[in-house]
Design a protein around this motif. Structure first.
Motif, PDB file in Angstrom:
ATOM      1  N   ALA A   1      -3.661  -8.519   0.300  1.00  0.00           N
ATOM      2  CA  ALA A   1      -3.111  -8.458  -1.055  1.00  0.00           C
ATOM      3  C   ALA A   1      -3.474  -9.705  -1.850  1.00  0.00           C
ATOM      4  O   ALA A   1      -3.752 -10.775  -1.287  1.00  0.00           O
TER       5      ALA A   1
ATOM      6  N   GLU B   1       1.376  -2.603  -2.389  1.00  0.00           N
ATOM      7  CA  GLU B   1       0.074  -3.185  -2.760  1.00  0.00           C
ATOM      8  C   GLU B   1       0.100  -4.715  -2.840  1.00  0.00           C
ATOM      9  O   GLU B   1      -0.962  -5.344  -2.894  1.00  0.00           O
TER      10      GLU B   1
ATOM     11  N   SER C   1      -3.438  -3.699   5.359  1.00  0.00           N
ATOM     12  CA  SER C   1      -2.987  -2.688   4.396  1.00  0.00           C
ATOM     13  C   SER C   1      -2.634  -1.381   5.107  1.00  0.00           C
ATOM     14  O   SER C   1      -1.709  -0.664   4.686  1.00  0.00           O
TER      15      SER C   1
END
Length: 345
Positions: free
Chosen positions: A324, A318, A289
């Motif tokens: 994810a 996201e 991320s």
């Protein structure tokens, strides 16, 4: 075997065999397909000509692939034309068109727009990669760039890597038609089938840099046949390859009527690109991320562009990366629609 008179020749590859000399080959005619491929980009003509030749080579070499296989050709050099990449996707079912795509990377500051294109690739490598599908290890063959053209590089590849005497004649040109200027291209490939068990084991060939040449692979009657057929092949004219007035079957008869040519089912081809938002998601799945955050634009999107067709994708950060949620990532990929900036909607 197909009645040649019934075949529509635009954007097709015609396999043939010369029974009198034990050779096989293909004739390619690329019209809308080639124009669409080059129309994806605003390449200088000197680059477009090399891309067109690479696409013709890919079409003729790829035509022998089994259903659903993929053949890629990559030309990499240290000159202004750094990379030419092409893909041939074999049809999913008999009767469907195969698809082609291509792109090039070049240094505009070093490129000489009015100079021949091939020398501007420089020193490098010519590679063919065959992907047989999921679970199979791709095959890759690499030879140095050799000779004065991409056709000569492909001939060296087949002599050195496959030990098959092969000759190509290629032509591509921009033509002025009622609808405007369009690219058309054509090519012929002939290949001598070796006798069972034949293999050249010498350390050096007679080609550039000691690489094998077609002449190193034939002798006796085979050499006589090879010299005769390739001499006939070299009489092919530009207008016979790119013009719409001489069909491939008629060209084969004109060139090789004494070699007893036979034609087989033609393979239709079309432009096609396999890019998708789902593939973008898959490619991004190796990143964390934090990595994804660094790739996020000020507008809060992660963007990706296809080098082949120019498609532009935007996805929310996201749903990307290995952290994810897979369901959210799949849903986002299905919802994302590509755009082509700079083109009419």
């Amino acid at each position: 075997m197909t009645d040649a008179a019934t075949i529509a020749w635009d954007d097709a590859i015609l396999p043939f065999q010369l029974d009198a000399s034990d050779m096989r080959g293909r004739v390619a005619r690329l019209d809308e397909t080639l124009d669409t491929i080059l129309g994806q980009h605003a390449y200088p003509d000197t680059v477009s000509e090399q891309v067109a030749q690479a696409v013709l080579l890919t079409a003729m070499i790829g035509q022998t692939l089994k259903l659903r296989w993929k053949l890629s050709l990559q030309i990499r050099g240290d000159g202004p034309i750094r990379l030419i990449a092409t893909d041939y996707y074999a049809p999913g079912k008999d009767g469907e068109p195969a698809t082609l795509r291509a792109y090039a990377s070049y240094d505009a500051d070093r490129l000489e727009a009015n100079a021949p294109g091939f020398p501007q690739i420089g020193k490098g490598m010519f590679a063919i990669i065959i992907d047989q599908g999921q679970g199979m290890q791709p095959y890759q063959g690499i030879t140095p760039l050799a000779g004065g053209s991409l056709a000569a590089c492909a001939e060296t590849y087949f002599a050195q890597s496959e030990q098959l005497p092969t000759r190509f004649v290629l032509a591509a040109a921009r033509q002025v038609e009622e609808a405007g200027e369009t690219w058309r291209g054509g090519g012929i490939m002939v290949q001598h089938m070796p006798p069972a068990g034949s293999h050249v084991t010498g350390e050096e060939g007679s080609g550039e840099g000691g690489l094998l040449d077609a002449s190193d692979l034939v002798s006796g009657d085979a050499e006589e046949d090879w010299n005769r057929v390739t001499t006939l092949l070299e009489t092919t004219e530009l207008t016979e390859l790119v013009g719409p007035h001489v069909t491939p079957d008629r060209l084969l008869v004109r060139l090789f009527h004494e070699e007893t040519p036979r034609v087989f089912d033609a393979q239709p081809v079309a432009f096609g690109c396999g890019c998708s938002a789902a593939k973008v998601v898959q490619t991004m799945s190796i990143y964390s991320s934090k990595d994804v955050e660094k790739m996020t634009t000020e507008d809060g999107k992660v963007t990706a562009d296809c080098q082949f067709c120019g498609a532009h994708y935007e996805l929310p950060p996201e749903v990307l990366g290995f952290e994810a949620d897979p369901a959210a990532a799949e849903a986002a990929a299905e919802a994302a629609k590509p755009t082509w900036p700079g083109r009419p909607a």
